[in-house]
Motif scaffolding. Structure first.
Motif, PDB file in Angstrom:
ATOM      1  N   SER A  64       0.833  -1.201   0.000  1.00 53.41           N
ATOM      2  CA  SER A  64       0.000   0.000   0.000  1.00 53.41           C
ATOM      3  C   SER A  64       0.867   1.249   0.000  1.00 53.41           C
ATOM      4  N   ALA A  65       1.978   1.209   0.751  1.00 56.07           N
ATOM      5  CA  ALA A  65       2.898   2.342   0.788  1.00 56.07           C
ATOM      6  C   ALA A  65       3.536   2.564  -0.581  1.00 56.07           C
ATOM      7  N   VAL A  66       3.911   1.476  -1.241  1.00 55.94           N
ATOM      8  CA  VAL A  66       4.499   1.576  -2.590  1.00 55.94           C
ATOM      9  C   VAL A  66       3.481   2.151  -3.570  1.00 55.94           C
ATOM     10  N   ALA A  67       2.238   1.674  -3.474  1.00 56.35           N
ATOM     11  CA  ALA A  67       1.182   2.178  -4.361  1.00 56.35           C
ATOM     12  C   ALA A  67       0.939   3.667  -4.126  1.00 56.35           C
ATOM     13  N   LEU A  68       0.964   4.097  -2.861  1.00 50.81           N
ATOM     14  CA  LEU A  68       0.800   5.513  -2.555  1.00 50.81           C
ATOM     15  C   LEU A  68       1.941   6.341  -3.136  1.00 50.81           C
ATOM     16  N   GLY A  69       3.153   5.777  -3.118  1.00 48.49           N
ATOM     17  CA  GLY A  69       4.293   6.473  -3.708  1.00 48.49           C
ATOM     18  C   GLY A  69       4.086   6.712  -5.194  1.00 48.49           C
ATOM     19  N   LEU A 181       5.981   6.175   6.104  1.00 51.58           N
ATOM     20  CA  LEU A 181       6.146   7.383   5.300  1.00 51.58           C
ATOM     21  C   LEU A 181       7.453   7.344   4.515  1.00 51.58           C
ATOM     22  N   THR A 182       8.465   6.710   5.081  1.00 54.52           N
ATOM     23  CA  THR A 182       9.734   6.542   4.358  1.00 54.52           C
ATOM     24  C   THR A 182       9.509   5.769   3.068  1.00 54.52           C
ATOM     25  N   MET A 183       8.713   4.710   3.144  1.00 50.34           N
ATOM     26  CA  MET A 183       8.441   3.902   1.957  1.00 50.34           C
ATOM     27  C   MET A 183       7.620   4.676   0.933  1.00 50.34           C
ATOM     28  N   VAL A 184       6.624   5.438   1.402  1.00 52.17           N
ATOM     29  CA  VAL A 184       5.777   6.226   0.492  1.00 52.17           C
ATOM     30  C   VAL A 184       6.620   7.248  -0.260  1.00 52.17           C
TER      31      VAL A 184
END
Length: 288
Positions: A64-69, A181-184
């Motif tokens: 999900s974090a990757v997708a948000l990025g 947040l780091t991943m996003v």
């Protein structure tokens, strides 16, 4: 409430930094990429746990974090394209009016209360956002063929806020927020780097130190706006629909006033009416 105020302050500082981009002729894309890596680095520095490259992908929130990025960098490019085709006011309104999406999500999905004061406050807030955001005398005008771009910006911006609320409640523990947040931001930074790499290969890239400095100055409040918003959403004093309403109209109100104080922007009557309605909407929503 302190986290909500810090989120509003951080988002308003982002407005000031973007204004300075134009003044110092900063390359927006290059600064945005540096901004993402700056925000990502802040997440690493603020994370108290042990960072393991093998463990992070196993977290429930990882994809999900990757997708948000991906969504972050996509919406940024759509905003730039919309600005070129339809003007800054269209982008401003499309972005800020998108607050209706997480508000409706909170009411429908989380069954948040919708009393008279809140409903009235939300309606007034949407009117306030529109009036305060439109700076041109002619209002908003664009070709019908370009309508798809502000619509996508509206949907994308709303999807980001809604996703953050959902993930915050579903998967994120208190300690996971910085690394999430780091991943996003890191994902958005990597994608942006690929875009810049394409520019280098086509020999359309020019390195300038000011772009790096500008990106760092943007990345710090950008991280803060996200971090403090999530912290505010975790406060039981207000539900998410109230938080998003106050946060959105607060940013519109503060950033508009900063435009007057720092950049001597001239506001039309409808802008002042928008600011006044923003204050009224906050009062109504808070009373709920």
């Amino acid at each position: 409430m302190i986290y909500l105020l810090l989120s509003i302050a951080s988002s308003s500082i982002i407005f000031v930094v973007f204004k300075l981009f134009a003044r110092f002729k900063v390359n927006t894309l290059h600064a945005i990429v540096i901004n993402y890596f700056t925000a990502s680095t802040l997440g690493v520095l603020l994370y108290n746990g042990e960072i393991s490259i093998t463990v992070i992908p196993q977290q429930d929130w990882f994809f999900s974090a990757v997708a948000l990025g991906f969504l972050f960098i996509l919406i940024f490019n759509l905003m730039a394209l919309t600005t070129q085709r339809s003007g800054l006011s269209v982008v401003s309104v499309a972005t800020k009016m998108s607050v209706v999406i997480p508000i409706l999500f909170g009411i429908l999905y989380y069954k948040e209360s919708l009393g008279f004061f809140k409903m009235t406050g939300i309606i007034i807030a949407l009117i306030a956002v529109y009036l305060a955001s439109v700076k041109s005398k002619d209002g908003i005008a664009f070709k019908k063929t370009d309508l798809i771009f502000p619509v996508l910006v509206f949907l994308g911006s709303g999807a980001i806020d809604t996703s953050i609320k959902y993930l915050e409640g579903k998967y994120l523990s208190e300690g996971d927020l910085p690394i999430f947040l780091t991943m996003v931001f890191g994902t958005a930074g990597v994608i942006g780097t690929l875009i810049i790499t394409g520019q280098i290969l086509r020999k359309r890239f020019t390195f300038e130190v000011k772009n790096i400095i500008a990106g760092i100055c943007l990345g710090i409040p950008n991280y803060g706006s996200m971090y403090f918003l999530v912290k505010a959403l975790r406060n039981d004093a207000f539900d998410s629909s109230t938080i998003f309403t106050i946060n959105n109209v607060g940013v519109v109100m503060v950033s508009t006033l900063l435009g007057i104080l720092l950049f001597t922007e001239k506001l039309h009557l409808k802008n002042w009416i928008g600011i006044a309605l923003a204050v009224i909407s906050i009062i109504f929503v808070s009373l709920s």
